[in-house]
Design a protein around this motif. Structure first.
Motif, mmCIF file in Angstrom:
data_model
loop_
_atom_site.group_PDB
_atom_site.id
_atom_site.type_symbol
_atom_site.label_atom_id
_atom_site.label_comp_id
_atom_site.label_asym_id
_atom_site.label_seq_id
_atom_site.Cartn_x
_atom_site.Cartn_y
_atom_site.Cartn_z
ATOM 1 N N ASN A 139 35.291 -61.908 -35.054
ATOM 2 C CA ASN A 139 35.839 -62.209 -36.378
ATOM 3 C C ASN A 139 34.818 -62.038 -37.501
ATOM 4 O O ASN A 139 35.095 -62.408 -38.634
ATOM 5 C CB ASN A 139 36.392 -63.638 -36.397
ATOM 6 N N GLN A 140 33.646 -61.491 -37.205
ATOM 7 C CA GLN A 140 32.647 -61.289 -38.253
ATOM 8 C C GLN A 140 31.802 -60.050 -37.944
ATOM 9 O O GLN A 140 31.285 -59.896 -36.837
ATOM 10 C CB GLN A 140 31.728 -62.502 -38.391
ATOM 11 N N VAL A 186 35.345 -54.846 -37.571
ATOM 12 C CA VAL A 186 35.717 -53.998 -38.707
ATOM 13 C C VAL A 186 37.181 -54.219 -39.084
ATOM 14 O O VAL A 186 37.530 -54.314 -40.267
ATOM 15 C CB VAL A 186 35.459 -52.512 -38.362
ATOM 16 N N GLN A 187 38.045 -54.306 -38.082
ATOM 17 C CA GLN A 187 39.465 -54.534 -38.355
ATOM 18 C C GLN A 187 39.698 -55.887 -39.020
ATOM 19 O O GLN A 187 40.564 -56.025 -39.890
ATOM 20 C CB GLN A 187 40.273 -54.424 -37.056
ATOM 21 N N THR A 188 38.888 -56.878 -38.634
ATOM 22 C CA THR A 188 38.994 -58.193 -39.266
ATOM 23 C C THR A 188 38.627 -58.120 -40.741
ATOM 24 O O THR A 188 39.314 -58.698 -41.592
ATOM 25 C CB THR A 188 38.081 -59.211 -38.551
ATOM 26 N N LEU A 222 38.823 -49.771 -50.830
ATOM 27 C CA LEU A 222 37.508 -49.801 -50.201
ATOM 28 C C LEU A 222 37.611 -50.525 -48.858
ATOM 29 O O LEU A 222 37.315 -51.707 -48.731
ATOM 30 C CB LEU A 222 36.478 -50.485 -51.098
ATOM 31 N N LEU A 223 38.086 -49.798 -47.858
ATOM 32 C CA LEU A 223 38.244 -50.327 -46.509
ATOM 33 C C LEU A 223 37.438 -49.468 -45.544
ATOM 34 O O LEU A 223 37.092 -48.327 -45.844
ATOM 35 C CB LEU A 223 39.718 -50.305 -46.092
ATOM 36 N N PHE A 224 37.133 -50.018 -44.389
ATOM 37 C CA PHE A 224 36.487 -49.234 -43.352
ATOM 38 C C PHE A 224 37.508 -48.308 -42.692
ATOM 39 O O PHE A 224 38.645 -48.699 -42.440
ATOM 40 C CB PHE A 224 35.904 -50.141 -42.265
#
Length: 273
Positions: free
Chosen positions: A151-152, A51-53, A67-69
């Protein structure tokens, strides 16, 4: 213009996701850890990193992106020792957690609703079903422990939930599903839409190659027509998935072992685990 597109234009984020403490860290190790030890990683650890990635990549493209987590942590019951240890471990690993909540078990749903959670993730199916039945989008946090997926972020949507008509879902009773399970699946489809719309909006901000966000459809029971219907519905919601799997009754575990999703929207199809 469809309702989904109108919603996407008006939504400003963030996309709020809720996790439980015992999914992020191994709380059983507290009795054997020292004051300076960080807690071992739990199932949700790679999810948080993924999620941070996604957030980092979104901000790289547009520093003003809204629009970010945002991830919040909830504990239904825990001691002061656990609270302190979790807080220290979050800082130790550099995890971006928006808020911490400590509530009684019966307050879980109210906490999710008051924070406008767009997705509640848990390894406990009972909690997922309870959230779904109250209209809160909820899905299983899949057992994801491989470092190479940090990373995904990978999300699997159930093609059976999305692609079956309501009449077809009623027919699942022939496969041994109870009325309660079938109602859960129907509710899951309604809850799934808003999250799929938002994920679709995020996904379109990245190219086809090297995207930090991967979405899939997995149809377990249904035919190719059901899978095609699910793909069409998701497209109408604004989400073009990266991969689709139509198993027509074959076991799901081999596909899940290869895809290694973080989020499994199975809507109560117990055989998918």
């Amino acid at each position: 213009m469809t309702v989904s597109h109108l919603f996407m234009q008006n939504y400003t984020g963030p996309l709020m996701i809720a996790l439980q403490y015992n999914d992020l860290f191994d709380l059983d190790s507290i009795s054997t850890s020292t004051d300076t030890d960080a807690l071992p990683n739990g199932r949700a650890f790679t999810f948080i990193k993924a999620v941070q990635t996604v957030n980092e990549r979104l901000v790289e493209q547009n520093k003003s992106d809204c629009l970010l987590f945002e991830v919040i942590l909830i504990s239904k019951e825990c001691s002061e020792e656990i609270k302190m240890k979790v807080d220290e471990s979050v800082k130790h690993y550099g995890l971006e957690i928006g808020k911490f909540f400590f509530c009684k078990k019966e307050e879980l749903i109210n906490t999710l609703q008051s924070n406008k959670v767009k997705l509640f993730l848990s390894t406990e199916r009972d909690d997922v079903y309870e959230a779904l039945h109250t209209g809160i989008p909820a899905a299983l946090l899949y057992d994801q422990a491989d470092d190479h997926v940090l990373n995904q972020l990978k999300v699997i949507f159930s093609g059976d939930v999305i692609g079956f008509s309501e009449d077809s879902l009623d027919g699942l009773s022939e496969f041994g599903f109870s009325e309660t399970q079938i109602e859960t699946i129907k509710t899951a489809k309604i809850c799934m839409k808003e999250f799929a719309v938002l994920i679709g909006q995020m996904r379109r901000r990245f190219g086809q190659e090297n995207s930090p966000l991967c979405t899939c459809v997995l149809t377990s029971w249904g035919s190719r027509n059901v899978c095609a219907s699910a793909l069409k519905t998701l497209r109408e919601w604004g989400l073009d998935v990266d991969e689709a799997f139509c198993l027509a009754g074959a076991p799901c575990s081999p596909i899940l072992a290869v895809v290694k999703p973080h989020i499994l929207w199975d809507g109560g199809l117990l055989n998918m685990s």
